[in-house]
Write a protein that holds these residues in place. Structure first.
Motif, mmCIF file in Angstrom:
data_model
loop_
_atom_site.group_PDB
_atom_site.id
_atom_site.type_symbol
_atom_site.label_atom_id
_atom_site.label_comp_id
_atom_site.label_asym_id
_atom_site.label_seq_id
_atom_site.Cartn_x
_atom_site.Cartn_y
_atom_site.Cartn_z
ATOM 1 N N LYS A 30 34.906 50.416 51.927
ATOM 2 C CA LYS A 30 35.389 51.678 52.486
ATOM 3 C C LYS A 30 36.845 51.878 52.082
ATOM 4 O O LYS A 30 37.698 51.050 52.388
ATOM 5 C CB LYS A 30 35.262 51.665 54.010
ATOM 6 C CG LYS A 30 33.835 51.552 54.524
ATOM 7 C CD LYS A 30 33.785 51.429 56.039
ATOM 8 C CE LYS A 30 34.362 50.116 56.521
ATOM 9 N NZ LYS A 30 34.217 49.933 57.980
ATOM 10 N N ALA A 32 39.955 54.324 52.607
ATOM 11 C CA ALA A 32 40.451 55.377 53.494
ATOM 12 C C ALA A 32 41.805 55.903 53.025
ATOM 13 O O ALA A 32 42.692 55.131 52.640
ATOM 14 C CB ALA A 32 40.593 54.857 54.927
ATOM 15 N N LEU A 71 38.584 57.978 58.802
ATOM 16 C CA LEU A 71 38.443 56.704 59.508
ATOM 17 C C LEU A 71 39.521 56.521 60.569
ATOM 18 O O LEU A 71 39.721 55.417 61.079
ATOM 19 C CB LEU A 71 38.470 55.535 58.518
ATOM 20 C CG LEU A 71 37.270 55.441 57.583
ATOM 21 C CD1 LEU A 71 37.322 54.160 56.769
ATOM 22 C CD2 LEU A 71 35.950 55.522 58.344
ATOM 23 N N ALA A 87 39.121 49.901 57.617
ATOM 24 C CA ALA A 87 38.833 50.239 56.218
ATOM 25 C C ALA A 87 39.005 48.967 55.407
ATOM 26 O O ALA A 87 39.717 48.044 55.823
ATOM 27 C CB ALA A 87 39.752 51.334 55.715
#
Length: 335
Positions: A30, A32, A71, A87
């Motif tokens: 992830k 972010a 996020l 993240a």
């Protein structure tokens, strides 16, 4: 230092990753950030990192991007999101948590980066020996500086340091704040996504940042005067990956990340920032409704007589705190 930051920390996914349909068990990281997908960060960093790692692993490593604070809101909290695992990868500005990066932010001082796009080389020269302690819990994937800072004014023309007296100028962190104080202005620190409203409403008189931010944050809609040519420093950016997450990956995926990060990714970031900044300044100069002031050599010298002295002052202060600032500066300058 970091524990104080961690104590203050506080959808739908926009997938910028290349998909390899049918590949079972793909690892997803992830990524972010806090700006819209059209921001320079996408072209400069996100696209090459996402594409490069996916191709290098045949799709076994996928990066999904969460822009615009999906996020969690607040660009100041970016680093904490990586450390805590909210993240895996984040983009941020060192100046937002200046106390964490006193040595790294030497690269932001006037006279350290020469404006030719070599800031990323300077920060990486100093990283291994001096700066790892300022990035706890993470692995930097890219470190680079913005184009040279310019003054973005609501309507006031600036041609001499005396013109700065009493003005409220938004800055990104402690180092540009010192620059503004030295010139007689009042620095106002705020995240970039608050600049537009602050300038529009008169909360601030102007902004000190790179010209690429004018397009990225639509500042040309609320400003009419732009001043370039003085040595006003640069801005340090980072992209970091949670170290524990990195260590959990298979060797092939680690190798893919290594091959698509570091100096090459940092160079992409810096070159794109500089290119977009130049394009923006050219556009403003062609707009009859805008005033772009390119300081003459004598005018610039008057500013530089003030700003270039800040470097030595800050270095001496850091040394007084027991930090190896002189060694860091020497490493950055290749001395």
């Amino acid at each position: 230092m970091l524990h104080r930051i961690l104590k203050s920390a506080a959808a739908p996914v926009v997938a910028a990753a290349i998909a390899f349909p049918g590949l079972a068990g793909a690892e997803t990281l992830k990524f972010a950030h806090f700006v819209p997908p059209a921001h320079t960060i996408t072209e400069a960093i996100v696209d090459p990192l996402v594409t490069g790692t996916a191709e290098a692993t045949g799709g076994s490593l996928e990066i999904q991007v969460y822009p615009g604070g999906e996020l969690g809101p607040g660009p100041v909290e970016q680093y904490v999101r990586a450390v805590t695992g909210v993240a895996d990868i984040v983009w941020g500005l060192a100046g937002y948590t200046s106390a964490q990066f006193p040595l790294s932010m030497i690269v932001e001082l006037p006279g350290v980066v020469d404006g030719n796009g070599d800031g990323y080389e300077k920060i990486w020269r100093a990283y291994d020996e001096h700066l790892t302690g300022e990035f706890p819990g993470t692995r930097p994937l890219a470190l680079w500086t913005s184009e040279p800072n310019v003054l973005i004014m609501k309507d006031k023309e600036i041609r001499a340091p005396a013109d700065m007296a009493g003005l409220k100028i938004r800055v990104s962190g402690a180092v540009p704040g010192r620059v503004m104080e030295a010139l007689g202005a009042t620095p106002v620190q705020m995240p970039a996504n608050e600049m537009y409203n602050a300038l529009q409403t008169g909360l601030i008189d102007g902004i000190l940042t790179g010209a690429s931010a004018i397009r990225d944050f639509k500042l040309n809609e609320v400003s009419s005067v732009y001043i370039e040519g003085a040595s006003l420093g640069n801005i340090l950016f980072y992209v970091v990956l949670n170290e524990e997450k990195y260590q959990s990956l298979p060797d092939a995926e680690k190798a893919a990340i290594d091959a698509n990060s570091g100096l090459a990714l940092s160079k992409s970031g810096e070159e794109t920032w500089n290119r977009n900044a130049q394009s923006m300044m050219d556009e403003l100069k062609a707009d009859p409704a805008k005033t772009v002031i390119t300081l003459s050599a004598d005018e610039a010298a008057a500013f530089n007589a003030v700003t270039l002295g800040i470097r030595d002052t800050v270095i001496d202060e850091l040394e007084g705190q027991g930090l190896p600032a002189k060694a860091v500066l020497a490493a950055m300058l290749g001395e």
